[in-house]
Write a protein that holds these residues in place. Structure first.
Motif, mmCIF file in Angstrom:
data_model
loop_
_atom_site.group_PDB
_atom_site.id
_atom_site.type_symbol
_atom_site.label_atom_id
_atom_site.label_comp_id
_atom_site.label_asym_id
_atom_site.label_seq_id
_atom_site.Cartn_x
_atom_site.Cartn_y
_atom_site.Cartn_z
ATOM 1 N N ASN A 204 0.820 -1.198 0.000
ATOM 2 C CA ASN A 204 0.000 0.000 0.000
ATOM 3 C C ASN A 204 0.865 1.263 0.000
ATOM 4 O OD1 ASN A 204 -1.617 2.169 1.834
ATOM 5 N ND2 ASN A 204 -3.049 0.937 0.638
ATOM 6 N N TRP A 205 0.379 2.316 -0.638
ATOM 7 C CA TRP A 205 1.167 3.539 -0.787
ATOM 8 C C TRP A 205 1.573 4.153 0.547
ATOM 9 C CZ3 TRP A 205 -0.203 8.453 0.914
ATOM 10 C CH2 TRP A 205 -1.525 8.626 1.333
ATOM 11 N N THR A 280 3.972 13.287 -0.463
ATOM 12 C CA THR A 280 5.303 13.729 -0.877
ATOM 13 C C THR A 280 6.203 13.884 0.333
ATOM 14 O OG1 THR A 280 4.448 14.889 -2.820
ATOM 15 C CG2 THR A 280 6.603 15.570 -2.016
ATOM 16 N N LEU A 281 7.415 13.386 0.197
ATOM 17 C CA LEU A 281 8.430 13.569 1.231
ATOM 18 C C LEU A 281 9.592 14.359 0.648
ATOM 19 C CD1 LEU A 281 7.723 10.082 1.797
ATOM 20 C CD2 LEU A 281 8.566 11.059 3.919
ATOM 21 N N LEU A 282 9.939 15.451 1.319
ATOM 22 C CA LEU A 282 11.200 16.135 1.066
ATOM 23 C C LEU A 282 12.161 15.654 2.142
ATOM 24 C CD1 LEU A 282 10.061 19.845 0.488
ATOM 25 C CD2 LEU A 282 10.127 17.969 -1.169
ATOM 26 N N VAL A 283 13.240 15.009 1.730
ATOM 27 C CA VAL A 283 14.194 14.452 2.684
ATOM 28 C C VAL A 283 15.525 15.164 2.498
ATOM 29 C CG1 VAL A 283 15.302 12.375 3.563
ATOM 30 C CG2 VAL A 283 13.004 12.226 2.577
ATOM 31 N N TRP A 284 15.836 16.050 3.443
ATOM 32 C CA TRP A 284 17.120 16.752 3.406
ATOM 33 C C TRP A 284 18.189 15.828 3.974
ATOM 34 C CZ3 TRP A 284 19.588 20.507 1.170
ATOM 35 C CH2 TRP A 284 20.820 20.907 1.688
ATOM 36 N N ARG A 293 7.728 10.676 -4.049
ATOM 37 C CA ARG A 293 6.298 10.814 -4.333
ATOM 38 C C ARG A 293 5.725 9.416 -4.507
ATOM 39 N NH1 ARG A 293 5.757 12.796 -9.406
ATOM 40 N NH2 ARG A 293 3.687 13.608 -8.989
ATOM 41 N N VAL A 294 4.552 9.182 -3.942
ATOM 42 C CA VAL A 294 3.987 7.837 -3.972
ATOM 43 C C VAL A 294 2.482 7.898 -4.193
ATOM 44 C CG1 VAL A 294 3.849 7.805 -1.452
ATOM 45 C CG2 VAL A 294 3.795 5.645 -2.704
ATOM 46 N N PHE A 295 1.988 6.944 -4.973
ATOM 47 C CA PHE A 295 0.567 6.860 -5.319
ATOM 48 C C PHE A 295 0.151 5.399 -5.344
ATOM 49 C CE2 PHE A 295 2.150 10.719 -7.245
ATOM 50 C CZ PHE A 295 1.126 11.639 -7.112
ATOM 51 N N ALA A 296 -1.152 5.164 -5.189
ATOM 52 C CA ALA A 296 -1.688 3.838 -5.459
ATOM 53 C C ALA A 296 -1.464 3.515 -6.935
ATOM 54 C CB ALA A 296 -3.177 3.789 -5.131
ATOM 55 N N LEU A 306 2.981 3.048 -6.828
ATOM 56 C CA LEU A 306 3.962 3.622 -7.747
ATOM 57 C C LEU A 306 4.786 4.638 -6.968
ATOM 58 C CD1 LEU A 306 1.618 4.253 -10.809
ATOM 59 C CD2 LEU A 306 3.145 2.302 -10.440
ATOM 60 N N ILE A 307 6.098 4.530 -7.063
ATOM 61 C CA ILE A 307 7.011 5.355 -6.277
ATOM 62 C C ILE A 307 7.963 6.085 -7.218
ATOM 63 C CG2 ILE A 307 8.743 5.360 -4.428
ATOM 64 C CD1 ILE A 307 7.660 2.462 -3.771
ATOM 65 N N GLU A 308 8.166 7.345 -6.965
ATOM 66 C CA GLU A 308 9.168 8.125 -7.690
ATOM 67 C C GLU A 308 10.112 8.755 -6.685
ATOM 68 O OE1 GLU A 308 8.467 11.153 -11.136
ATOM 69 O OE2 GLU A 308 8.685 12.311 -9.270
ATOM 70 N N VAL A 309 11.405 8.548 -6.858
ATOM 71 C CA VAL A 309 12.394 9.200 -6.010
ATOM 72 C C VAL A 309 13.374 9.961 -6.902
ATOM 73 C CG1 VAL A 309 13.794 7.075 -5.922
ATOM 74 C CG2 VAL A 309 14.179 8.904 -4.254
#
Length: 385
Positions: A204-205, A280-284, A293-296, A306-309
């Motif tokens: 799950n997202w 959305t996660l901004l990870v410094w 960014r993540v979606f179902a 679906l994950i985009e990094v």
């Protein structure tokens, strides 16, 4: 993040280290397992969490010049964002108004018009239809009647927001909310996009977001990767409206004990997680930024996501040494998160589906997890009432 904020947060973190403490919630929190397995829950999230608000789609540095464009389908809506000749961003549904063909793919730069690959209808960077093709075949129809369907777009402090619903409005004051000044101080509008990876995984997202919201698992799961870098079990949490901030100190932060406060640099000695609600996660990470960014994966894919990094760096590398540095960071990122966290997560999803328990138990030591899931509940409740 400005220096006074860094000093204030550093004081808190150093006190936590001395006292062997961490941020704590008031109580434990029971999160229903069905929030990860229920198709009805997913439908409600899509309607009230994703479809009703703007979503962060990337950084402005990815569209630095006129004609630069990117496409994005992760939300289920085919989105096209392009920078026009005046330097402004335009966003559209990526669908030709003739026969519904996809107008552009991927990302890149276009000189002149956006031309549909199916029948050659041509659109300007402002989405205005310039040519009906073939000529003489559409008597009585004007170009202005078939402009691209526009979406609201906002470029704010280096971040690009798009509302996925035609007619949806973006309230600039609400996108970052309480984090506006803090994000502004990073200067992300000057950052360079280095690399992007896209993944499809069988869980799950929300599990992706959960992964980043506590560091108690570092001592067991990440012994060979990031445990030597971070102090496990110590973090500073703060809820920021629907968003949140979680700071995980690096082991090097103890250097601050011997430095005057005017020299303190929290950014170099910590990982800072910002969850921009909902997905959305901004990870410094000390000297660069990861954007997750993540979606179902689809309307009936409650157990797939679906994950985009993306890795964004202060300046584009100009030497092999600099490129090697950023490549190593990307490798460590993927080895840790995809190689360890996500390998475990696929078994989490199977466990959720096993009916072994009705609830997951988030401890008082997991306040960021509690905040995130309460925000999802609140968004759904608000949308349904």
């Amino acid at each position: 993040m400005d220096h006074p904020t860094q000093v204030s947060l550093s004081r808190t973190l150093l006190a936590m280290i001395e006292q062997r403490q961490t941020s704590m919630a008031n109580d434990i929190f029971l999160n229903p397992v069905e929030s990860y397995t229920s198709l009805d829950q997913q439908r409600r999230e899509q309607q009230h969490v994703f479809g009703s608000r703007p979503l962060m789609i990337g950084l402005g540095g990815q569209l630095a010049y006129p004609g630069d464009f990117l496409t994005d389908d992760l939300s289920g809506v085919p989105v096209l964002v392009v920078r026009d000749n005046n330097g402004s961003l335009n966003a559209f549904i990526n669908v030709c108004r003739h026969r519904g063909a996809r107008l552009l793919n991927g990302s890149g730069n276009i000189a002149g018009a956006m031309i549909c690959p199916y029948h050659g209808w041509a659109y300007g960077l402002d989405g205005q239809l310039q040519r009906l093709n073939p000529p003489g075949s559409f008597e009585g129809l004007s170009c202005t009647e078939r402009n691209l369907t526009r979406l609201s777009v906002l470029e704010q402090h280096g971040l690009i927001w798009v509302h996925p619903t035609p007619g949806g409005q973006i309230d600039e004051a609400q996108t970052l909310g309480l984090l506006t000044h803090e994000v502004q101080c990073f200067g992300f509008q000057h950052y360079s996009h280095y690399q992007t990876r896209r993944l499809r995984r069988r869980f799950n997202w929300k599990v992706v977001v959960d992964t980043f919201l506590e560091n108690w698992h570092f001592s067991t799961l990440h012994r060979q990767t990031v445990l030597p870098i971070f102090l496990p079990g110590i973090s500073h949490f703060e809820g920021c409206g629907q968003h949140l901030r979680l700071i995980m100190p690096r082991r090097s932060i103890v250097e601050l004990f011997d430095q005057p406060e005017e020299q303190w640099d929290l950014l170099r000695h910590s990982a800072i997680m910002y969850v921009l609600f909902p997905n959305t996660l901004l990870v410094w990470q000390g000297d660069h930024l990861e954007v997750w960014r993540v979606f179902a994966a689809g309307p009936r894919c409650v157990d797939q996501c679906l994950i985009e990094v993306s890795l964004h760096v202060p300046a584009a590398p100009t030497s092999a040494k600099e490129k090697t540095h950023w490549d190593k960071n990307m490798i460590l990122l993927m080895d840790t998160v995809d190689g360890e966290d996500f390998q475990l997560a696929k078994y989490l999803q199977k466990g959720y589906a096993s009916h072994a328990q009705q609830y997951l138990t988030f401890g008082r030591n997991e306040p960021a997890l509690q905040h995130f899931h309460r925000a999802i509940r609140a968004a759904i409740d608000e949308g349904e009432n």
